[in-house]
Design a protein around this motif. Structure first.
Motif, PDB file in Angstrom:
ATOM      1  N   GLY A  81     -15.658 -63.444 100.441  1.00  0.00           N
ATOM      2  CA  GLY A  81     -14.639 -62.507 100.923  1.00  0.00           C
ATOM      3  C   GLY A  81     -13.425 -63.227 101.461  1.00  0.00           C
ATOM      4  O   GLY A  81     -12.275 -62.818 101.218  1.00  0.00           O
ATOM      5  N   ALA A  82     -13.645 -64.312 102.191  1.00  0.00           N
ATOM      6  CA  ALA A  82     -12.524 -65.091 102.728  1.00  0.00           C
ATOM      7  C   ALA A  82     -11.699 -65.696 101.595  1.00  0.00           C
ATOM      8  O   ALA A  82     -10.463 -65.725 101.660  1.00  0.00           O
ATOM      9  N   LEU A  83     -12.374 -66.154 100.545  1.00  0.00           N
ATOM     10  CA  LEU A  83     -11.658 -66.682  99.377  1.00  0.00           C
ATOM     11  C   LEU A  83     -10.724 -65.635  98.786  1.00  0.00           C
ATOM     12  O   LEU A  83      -9.565 -65.920  98.468  1.00  0.00           O
ATOM     13  N   ILE A 110     -11.594 -55.726 101.503  1.00  0.00           N
ATOM     14  CA  ILE A 110     -11.871 -56.020 100.090  1.00  0.00           C
ATOM     15  C   ILE A 110     -13.154 -55.307  99.680  1.00  0.00           C
ATOM     16  O   ILE A 110     -14.164 -55.380 100.376  1.00  0.00           O
ATOM     17  N   PRO A 111     -13.136 -54.607  98.554  1.00  0.00           N
ATOM     18  CA  PRO A 111     -14.344 -53.909  98.092  1.00  0.00           C
ATOM     19  C   PRO A 111     -15.518 -54.869  97.895  1.00  0.00           C
ATOM     20  O   PRO A 111     -15.354 -55.987  97.391  1.00  0.00           O
ATOM     21  N   GLN A 112     -16.697 -54.427  98.297  1.00  0.00           N
ATOM     22  CA  GLN A 112     -17.905 -55.254  98.204  1.00  0.00           C
ATOM     23  C   GLN A 112     -18.189 -55.699  96.766  1.00  0.00           C
ATOM     24  O   GLN A 112     -18.697 -56.793  96.560  1.00  0.00           O
ATOM     25  N   GLU A 113     -17.843 -54.874  95.794  1.00  0.00           N
ATOM     26  CA  GLU A 113     -18.094 -55.250  94.394  1.00  0.00           C
ATOM     27  C   GLU A 113     -17.294 -56.489  94.028  1.00  0.00           C
ATOM     28  O   GLU A 113     -17.778 -57.358  93.301  1.00  0.00           O
ATOM     29  N   GLN A 116     -18.931 -59.491  95.790  1.00  0.00           N
ATOM     30  CA  GLN A 116     -20.164 -59.881  95.098  1.00  0.00           C
ATOM     31  C   GLN A 116     -19.860 -60.580  93.775  1.00  0.00           C
ATOM     32  O   GLN A 116     -20.528 -61.554  93.418  1.00  0.00           O
ATOM     33  N   ALA A 117     -18.846 -60.114  93.068  1.00  0.00           N
ATOM     34  CA  ALA A 117     -18.476 -60.752  91.804  1.00  0.00           C
ATOM     35  C   ALA A 117     -17.998 -62.181  92.053  1.00  0.00           C
ATOM     36  O   ALA A 117     -18.358 -63.111  91.314  1.00  0.00           O
ATOM     37  N   ARG A 118     -17.207 -62.380  93.092  1.00  0.00           N
ATOM     38  CA  ARG A 118     -16.716 -63.721  93.430  1.00  0.00           C
ATOM     39  C   ARG A 118     -17.876 -64.626  93.867  1.00  0.00           C
ATOM     40  O   ARG A 118     -17.947 -65.796  93.509  1.00  0.00           O
ATOM     41  N   LEU A 122     -19.025 -68.127  92.229  1.00  0.00           N
ATOM     42  CA  LEU A 122     -19.226 -69.362  93.004  1.00  0.00           C
ATOM     43  C   LEU A 122     -20.610 -69.955  92.715  1.00  0.00           C
ATOM     44  O   LEU A 122     -20.743 -71.167  92.518  1.00  0.00           O
ATOM     45  N   ALA A 123     -21.616 -69.104  92.714  1.00  0.00           N
ATOM     46  CA  ALA A 123     -22.984 -69.569  92.458  1.00  0.00           C
ATOM     47  C   ALA A 123     -23.110 -70.123  91.037  1.00  0.00           C
ATOM     48  O   ALA A 123     -23.732 -71.174  90.831  1.00  0.00           O
ATOM     49  N   ALA A 124     -22.523 -69.443  90.072  1.00  0.00           N
ATOM     50  CA  ALA A 124     -22.586 -69.901  88.679  1.00  0.00           C
ATOM     51  C   ALA A 124     -21.891 -71.255  88.526  1.00  0.00           C
ATOM     52  O   ALA A 124     -22.393 -72.148  87.819  1.00  0.00           O
ATOM     53  N   GLU A 125     -20.753 -71.429  89.199  1.00  0.00           N
ATOM     54  CA  GLU A 125     -20.041 -72.710  89.140  1.00  0.00           C
ATOM     55  C   GLU A 125     -20.876 -73.815  89.785  1.00  0.00           C
ATOM     56  O   GLU A 125     -20.914 -74.936  89.282  1.00  0.00           O
TER      57      GLU A 125
END
Length: 174
Positions: A81-83, A110-113, A116-118, A122-125
């Motif tokens: 969210g901070a990002l 910022i919407p939670q969706e 969560q997508a961000r 991050l996790a995938a990267e």
């Protein structure tokens, strides 16, 4: 347009079950997470370096979230969210949080969706970087294989370098 006949009671029941599962997972995380785990998450996301006091940026960011009572739910989502609220990269966002120029609460709009997508990105990267590191290690091991085993070594440490030398020579000759 076609409609799908859904039993709304069954949908409600399934949502309740999903909530119960999510609650159980969160309880597990709460029991097994710690500040060190959360710092590791930030490092996996790419947070690096130290502040002017010599404290690792990841440590500082986790400490700040802990001060705001946000750590029990983990660092991943608040950081994502901070990002998004900052609009900068991982390191710059972490630096701004560590310098107290950016607050985690700024992401509340910022919407939670999106958060969560961000977070998933991050996790995938992070996983991709780990996979690349594993592949580089595998290639190095193929290029420079380990010598035949069993490995033999000798430790001689009496505290007297002259005696150690004598014992080492005797051991090698034996």
């Amino acid at each position: 347009m076609a409609t799908i006949p859904l039993d709304l009671q069954q949908v409600a029941h399934l949502k309740k079950l999903a909530d119960q599962i999510a609650d159980q997972v969160q309880l597990f995380i709460d029991r097994h997470s710690s500040a060190s785990v959360e710092r590791t998450v930030l490092r996996l996301y790419g947070v690096d370096g130290i502040d002017k006091d010599g404290t690792p940026i990841a440590n500082r960011v986790v400490d700040i979230l802990k001060e705001e009572n946000g750590l029990p739910r983990g660092i991943s989502r608040p950081f994502a969210g901070a990002l998004l609220s900052c609009g900068k990269g991982v390191q710059e966002t972490a630096n701004r949080i560590a310098q107290r120029k950016l607050k985690f609460t700024r992401a509340a709009t910022i919407p939670q969706e999106q958060i969560q997508a961000r977070e998933q990105l991050l996790a995938a990267e992070a996983v991709s970087r780990l996979d690349a590191t594993r592949q580089r290690k595998r290639l190095k091991q193929q290029a420079c294989p380990l010598p035949r085993q069993p490995w033999r070594y000798l430790i001689v440490a009496t505290g007297n370098i002259y005696e150690d030398r004598r014992q080492a020579i005797s051991a090698v000759e034996a």
